[in-house]
Design an enzyme around this catalytic site. Sequence first.
Site, PDB file in Angstrom:
ATOM      1  N   ASP A   1      42.421  45.151  46.391  1.00 10.59           N
ATOM      2  CA  ASP A   1      42.309  44.334  45.186  1.00 10.59           C
ATOM      3  C   ASP A   1      41.845  42.904  45.492  1.00 10.59           C
ATOM      4  O   ASP A   1      42.429  42.216  46.333  1.00 10.59           O
ATOM      5  CB  ASP A   1      43.685  44.291  44.501  1.00 10.59           C
ATOM      6  CG  ASP A   1      43.613  43.825  43.066  1.00 10.59           C
ATOM      7  OD1 ASP A   1      43.105  42.718  42.841  1.00 10.59           O
ATOM      8  OD2 ASP A   1      44.068  44.576  42.178  1.00 10.59           O
TER       9      ASP A   1
ATOM     10  N   SER B   1      39.625  42.908  39.859  1.00  9.02           N
ATOM     11  CA  SER B   1      40.626  43.897  39.469  1.00  9.02           C
ATOM     12  C   SER B   1      40.384  44.381  38.037  1.00  9.02           C
ATOM     13  O   SER B   1      39.324  44.906  37.729  1.00  9.02           O
ATOM     14  CB  SER B   1      42.030  43.304  39.651  1.00  9.02           C
ATOM     15  OG  SER B   1      43.024  44.294  39.593  1.00  9.02           O
TER      16      SER B   1
END
Length: 331
Positions: A195, A39
């Site tokens: 993610d 991320s």
Amino acid sequence: MKKIDAVFEGGGVKGIGLVGAFSVIEEAGYTLQNIAGTSAGAIVAALIAAGYNAAEVKKIVEDLNFNQIMDEGWEDKIPLVGRFISLIHEKGIYEGVFFENLIRKLLADKNIYTFKDLIIEDNKDNPRYRYKLQVIASDLTAGRMMVLPRDIARFGIDPDDMDVAQAVRMSMSIPFFFEPVQLKDSDGKDHYIVDGGLLSNYPVWLFDDGTADPAWPTFGYNLVDPDQNEPHPINGPISMFKALFSTMMEAHDARYIEAQHFVRTIPIPTGGVHTTEFDISAEKKAALYESGREAARQFLATWDFEEYKQQFRASQVPSRTQRLWTEAEEA
């Protein structure tokens, strides 16, 4: 030359703290060899792997208006129902295009386009260490963690040819908040990639080679929220999605890091800043950066590589997550 591998945790806008910590490690004369991130950590890792130094990454973060990341499509502009339409049909409120294009430009400024540009010549025949950069994403359809670029081969794509900016986009695509990246497998089935923090927000074990005497260590950059139990204000569906993902991200690895990993972890206090606090002020940015610097200084004051190897590498007991990942690789 002091070499290290580096793994950067995810955490949305809190990733500014990662940059501060990296700046102290750079000043201390360490050179990063293999770099990974999830991320926000993938963003920092990609910029460093491309050749940006700490001062340059700091400038990028200072100049970035995080609100621009929340780019809306035409559906979102429909009064009252636009965001719900976008969520239902595109499975995400925001497009993610602005961010992907920004990263692509920043990488291109350093002549980095695909992972072929990040091959480590000495490791070119070792799939585990072939690329200077690796990023973590989550395949929601298959329910498994992805280490990119090598796992992109499952979709018939040569890892060398994978667009680095798209890999980073996959890693930071917060579910519901950003549209997932869609890929088709060999059977034509759609896979939704989001993610990486959903499955492994802090894979500090990623570069461990199974030996008791590694040539150099891995430093992990971990974002610690001192106000983890503080309530997230919810006043509508958008704030609910923000709170939902912040809760998942902040709780994922915060409660327990095995001792063998904590000893090589730089814990960076985030001062209560939330993962999706995209309206973060300049003052909070500066505080996060300084928090990272102080955390790295404290870490280096007590770090002893030889002691680490004697205490934690000699037994070679892998973590549960590492064992599961190894078993998945072998399968």
